[in-house]
Scaffold this active site. Sequence first.
Site, PDB file in Angstrom:
ATOM      1  N   HIS A 183      17.559  40.127  51.927  1.00 48.65           N
ATOM      2  CA  HIS A 183      18.669  41.176  51.986  1.00 48.65           C
ATOM      3  C   HIS A 183      19.606  40.851  50.945  1.00 48.65           C
ATOM      4  O   HIS A 183      19.877  39.560  50.730  1.00 48.65           O
ATOM      5  CB  HIS A 183      19.143  41.356  53.208  1.00 48.65           C
ATOM      6  CG  HIS A 183      18.325  42.308  54.107  1.00 48.65           C
ATOM      7  ND1 HIS A 183      18.539  42.237  55.568  1.00 48.65           N
ATOM      8  CD2 HIS A 183      17.600  43.387  53.932  1.00 48.65           C
ATOM      9  CE1 HIS A 183      17.818  43.148  56.235  1.00 48.65           C
ATOM     10  NE2 HIS A 183      17.316  43.858  55.315  1.00 48.65           N
ATOM     11  N   CYS A 279      25.711  40.336  58.783  1.00 50.58           N
ATOM     12  CA  CYS A 279      24.353  41.186  59.519  1.00 50.58           C
ATOM     13  C   CYS A 279      24.849  41.636  60.935  1.00 50.58           C
ATOM     14  O   CYS A 279      24.246  42.779  61.390  1.00 50.58           O
ATOM     15  CB  CYS A 279      23.426  40.109  59.831  1.00 50.58           C
ATOM     16  SG  CYS A 279      22.392  39.840  58.355  1.00 50.58           S
TER      17      CYS A 279
END
Length: 295
Positions: A183, A279
């Site tokens: 990511h 996150c």
Amino acid sequence: MTTTVPTHVQQQPRRVRPRHYLMCPPTWFDVTYAINPWMDPRLPVDRERAYAQWSALVAAYRAAGHRVDLLDPVPGLPDMVFAANGATVVDGRTLGARFATSQRAAEAVAHRAWHARFGVLYGGRALADPVAVNEAEGDFAVLSSVVLAGYGFRTNLAAHAELAALTGREVLSLELVDPRFYHLDVALAVLDSDTDQVAYYPPAFSARSQAVLADRFPDAVLADDADAYAFGLNAVGDGRNVFLPVGAGHLRDALEARGYVCVEIDTSELLLGGGSVKCCTQEIRPARSEEGDPR
């Protein structure tokens, strides 16, 4: 642990702008499958410890003056604590997530329901269902002048165009090439979205994307290998404070030298799921004000 920057190393004054975050308690957090290189179902998870670490992050945000709203966790969805992946909100316009993996697909439903119910509270203008796969703020980093968008492992390039169409913002595509940095938010951190200050780890990106970043952000903070492997770039900046996991010493020192206050959070248990500070944090960005607020 909070690290205060000594006056003599401050280069310029930093300004905090209060933020609005959406987070989800790790009530059902576990590692029962492996969908990224950091997950190992053979390793036991201490859920109580994970909850304490997550709670420390929430407390740190609130102590800094930020608003934190909570999304109800759903049994059977152990990764819901990683709320950044559930939706992207820019100027009150929300693009829902469409996960690349079946294990997390149902999380998108819970996030959509929250935004449909509470969007009015932050001036929500639109709530769009995605067509292409996108893992939201896992791969979208929102700055004042541009949205940086990752692709290569999870989010599809077509999703970049969807976000650009919804928000009217420039979306700059960046290719990720190392599966450990699957990511964008584990390869690049936004330090101050109002002044477009970032930190990143060059080897996570293709040569072409490295050149784009170097040209666009010549004053960026560059992380080293140890910073990156400690998830140091999975951080949240509010303009003055940078909330980051413990263990990224080189990055911490570089940020402090530029006048940032580093707030280090132990996220070791959450790292078992392949996620850390960013996150766990979805930012709610309301519509820009008539006065020209850069949000």
